[in-house]
Design a protein around this motif. Sequence first.
Motif, PDB file in Angstrom:
ATOM      1  N   UNK A  56    -164.720  71.831 -16.393  1.00 34.27           N
ATOM      2  CA  UNK A  56    -164.982  73.211 -17.330  1.00 34.27           C
ATOM      3  C   UNK A  56    -165.749  72.582 -18.813  1.00 34.27           C
ATOM      4  N   UNK A  57    -165.546  71.438 -18.951  1.00 29.61           N
ATOM      5  CA  UNK A  57    -166.206  71.124 -20.338  1.00 29.61           C
ATOM      6  C   UNK A  57    -167.613  70.553 -20.102  1.00 29.61           C
ATOM      7  N   UNK A  58    -167.798  70.057 -19.048  1.00 27.93           N
ATOM      8  CA  UNK A  58    -168.939  69.227 -18.897  1.00 27.93           C
ATOM      9  C   UNK A  58    -169.864  69.596 -17.754  1.00 27.93           C
ATOM     10  N   UNK A  59    -169.517  70.576 -17.063  1.00 27.97           N
ATOM     11  CA  UNK A  59    -170.476  71.307 -15.941  1.00 27.97           C
ATOM     12  C   UNK A  59    -170.999  72.414 -16.279  1.00 27.97           C
ATOM     13  N   UNK A  60    -172.079  72.806 -16.039  1.00 24.10           N
ATOM     14  CA  UNK A  60    -172.656  74.500 -16.179  1.00 24.10           C
ATOM     15  C   UNK A  60    -171.754  75.139 -15.499  1.00 24.10           C
ATOM     16  N   UNK A  61    -171.396  76.371 -15.760  1.00 27.66           N
ATOM     17  CA  UNK A  61    -170.618  77.286 -15.234  1.00 27.66           C
ATOM     18  C   UNK A  61    -170.939  77.733 -13.832  1.00 27.66           C
ATOM     19  N   UNK A  62    -172.347  77.713 -13.596  1.00 29.75           N
ATOM     20  CA  UNK A  62    -172.897  77.985 -12.321  1.00 29.75           C
ATOM     21  C   UNK A  62    -172.603  77.080 -11.092  1.00 29.75           C
ATOM     22  N   UNK A  63    -172.301  75.822 -11.761  1.00 27.60           N
ATOM     23  CA  UNK A  63    -172.238  74.597 -10.616  1.00 27.60           C
ATOM     24  C   UNK A  63    -170.552  74.488 -10.532  1.00 27.60           C
ATOM     25  N   UNK A  64    -169.847  75.136 -11.380  1.00 27.05           N
ATOM     26  CA  UNK A  64    -168.374  74.493 -11.159  1.00 27.05           C
ATOM     27  C   UNK A  64    -167.524  74.889  -9.946  1.00 27.05           C
ATOM     28  N   UNK A  65    -168.064  76.007  -9.320  1.00 23.86           N
ATOM     29  CA  UNK A  65    -167.219  76.451  -8.013  1.00 23.86           C
ATOM     30  C   UNK A  65    -167.004  75.391  -7.007  1.00 23.86           C
ATOM     31  N   UNK A  66    -168.166  74.875  -6.900  1.00 18.33           N
ATOM     32  CA  UNK A  66    -168.112  73.855  -5.656  1.00 18.33           C
ATOM     33  C   UNK A  66    -167.263  72.634  -6.086  1.00 18.33           C
ATOM     34  N   UNK A  67    -167.042  72.255  -7.288  1.00 19.05           N
ATOM     35  CA  UNK A  67    -166.463  71.080  -7.751  1.00 19.05           C
ATOM     36  C   UNK A  67    -164.824  71.632  -7.899  1.00 19.05           C
ATOM     37  N   UNK A  68    -164.655  72.798  -8.353  1.00 25.12           N
ATOM     38  CA  UNK A  68    -163.453  73.466  -8.316  1.00 25.12           C
ATOM     39  C   UNK A  68    -162.740  73.387  -6.673  1.00 25.12           C
ATOM     40  N   UNK A  69    -163.523  73.800  -6.114  1.00 23.29           N
ATOM     41  CA  UNK A  69    -163.089  73.730  -4.644  1.00 23.29           C
ATOM     42  C   UNK A  69    -162.730  72.532  -4.078  1.00 23.29           C
ATOM     43  N   UNK A  70    -163.654  71.409  -4.383  1.00 20.39           N
ATOM     44  CA  UNK A  70    -163.326  70.059  -4.100  1.00 20.39           C
ATOM     45  C   UNK A  70    -162.008  69.661  -4.646  1.00 20.39           C
ATOM     46  N   UNK A  71    -161.642  70.064  -5.791  1.00 22.43           N
ATOM     47  CA  UNK A  71    -160.684  69.607  -6.453  1.00 22.43           C
ATOM     48  C   UNK A  71    -159.326  70.338  -5.863  1.00 22.43           C
ATOM     49  N   UNK A  72    -159.481  71.527  -5.545  1.00 18.78           N
ATOM     50  CA  UNK A  72    -158.305  72.233  -4.759  1.00 18.78           C
ATOM     51  C   UNK A  72    -158.282  71.249  -3.426  1.00 18.78           C
ATOM     52  N   UNK A  73    -159.217  70.984  -2.627  1.00 26.24           N
ATOM     53  CA  UNK A  73    -159.057  70.307  -1.465  1.00 26.24           C
ATOM     54  C   UNK A  73    -158.222  68.840  -1.572  1.00 26.24           C
ATOM     55  N   UNK A  74    -158.713  68.242  -2.863  1.00 23.99           N
ATOM     56  CA  UNK A  74    -158.044  67.043  -3.139  1.00 23.99           C
ATOM     57  C   UNK A  74    -156.464  67.388  -3.171  1.00 23.99           C
ATOM     58  N   UNK A  75    -156.325  68.156  -4.019  1.00 21.28           N
ATOM     59  CA  UNK A  75    -154.731  68.574  -4.337  1.00 21.28           C
ATOM     60  C   UNK A  75    -153.933  68.960  -2.938  1.00 21.28           C
ATOM     61  N   UNK A  76    -154.494  69.777  -2.174  1.00 20.17           N
ATOM     62  CA  UNK A  76    -154.034  70.103  -0.869  1.00 20.17           C
ATOM     63  C   UNK A  76    -154.019  69.306  -0.169  1.00 20.17           C
ATOM     64  N   UNK A  77    -154.748  68.333   0.038  1.00 23.52           N
ATOM     65  CA  UNK A  77    -154.760  67.034   0.975  1.00 23.52           C
ATOM     66  C   UNK A  77    -153.680  66.349   0.568  1.00 23.52           C
ATOM     67  N   UNK A  78    -153.591  65.927  -0.782  1.00 24.83           N
ATOM     68  CA  UNK A  78    -152.491  64.928  -1.084  1.00 24.83           C
ATOM     69  C   UNK A  78    -151.177  65.661  -0.837  1.00 24.83           C
ATOM     70  N   UNK A  79    -151.019  66.771  -1.042  1.00 26.94           N
ATOM     71  CA  UNK A  79    -149.632  67.668  -0.801  1.00 26.94           C
ATOM     72  C   UNK A  79    -149.446  67.615   0.610  1.00 26.94           C
ATOM     73  N   UNK A  80    -150.486  67.826   1.446  1.00 30.03           N
ATOM     74  CA  UNK A  80    -150.439  67.781   3.104  1.00 30.03           C
ATOM     75  C   UNK A  80    -149.824  66.226   3.442  1.00 30.03           C
ATOM     76  N   UNK A  81    -150.506  65.343   2.784  1.00 26.22           N
ATOM     77  CA  UNK A  81    -149.755  64.073   3.036  1.00 26.22           C
ATOM     78  C   UNK A  81    -148.410  63.696   2.636  1.00 26.22           C
ATOM     79  N   UNK A  82    -148.102  64.221   1.382  1.00 21.55           N
ATOM     80  CA  UNK A  82    -146.686  64.179   1.005  1.00 21.55           C
ATOM     81  C   UNK A  82    -145.869  64.903   2.028  1.00 21.55           C
ATOM     82  N   UNK A  83    -146.134  66.054   2.444  1.00 19.12           N
ATOM     83  CA  UNK A  83    -145.384  66.997   3.077  1.00 19.12           C
ATOM     84  C   UNK A  83    -145.020  66.303   4.477  1.00 19.12           C
ATOM     85  N   UNK A  84    -146.149  65.611   5.018  1.00 17.61           N
ATOM     86  CA  UNK A  84    -145.942  64.734   6.353  1.00 17.61           C
ATOM     87  C   UNK A  84    -144.802  63.421   5.961  1.00 17.61           C
TER      88      UNK A  84
END
Length: 137
Positions: free
Chosen positions: A43-71
């Motif tokens: 949010x602080x360093x990336x222009x707003x129009x490019x944040x969507x893909x990075x936020x999506x990747x960050x949520x993918x990272x958290x979701x993948x980590x939670x999936x590994x923990x759940x397994x």
Amino acid sequence: LFLIVSLTLIFSVCVFAMVKGGSAERYAGLVVAAATIGVEVIHLTVPREFQGGLLLAMDGFVGGAFLLLALRHASLWLGGALILQAMQFTLHAYYFVTGIRRGNTYALINNLDSAGVLLCILVGSVIAWRRRAASAK
């Protein structure tokens, strides 16, 4: 002011999970804390129009980590956190793919979902803490 209160709450729950929780809660707290720092850097360093893909990747990272923990650690709180994180990923994917400008609806859903994930981690940490205290007696 809302940002400061939100970050304080997030990091308080993460520290509580890392100190009082079991193995799964510690990892979940660490993942959420790291993701929160990552999101704030985006949010602080990336222009707003490019944040969507990075936020999506960050949520993918958290979701993948939670999936590994759940397994590894099958627990009800982790299942709830995983489902909520999947909703978060879906929210970011929807806004990323459609190109819709993020507004109040996005912010409300995003914040409620994040609060739900934190609540799941907090509940799991309290349960692990109480179980450990009961077994120590």
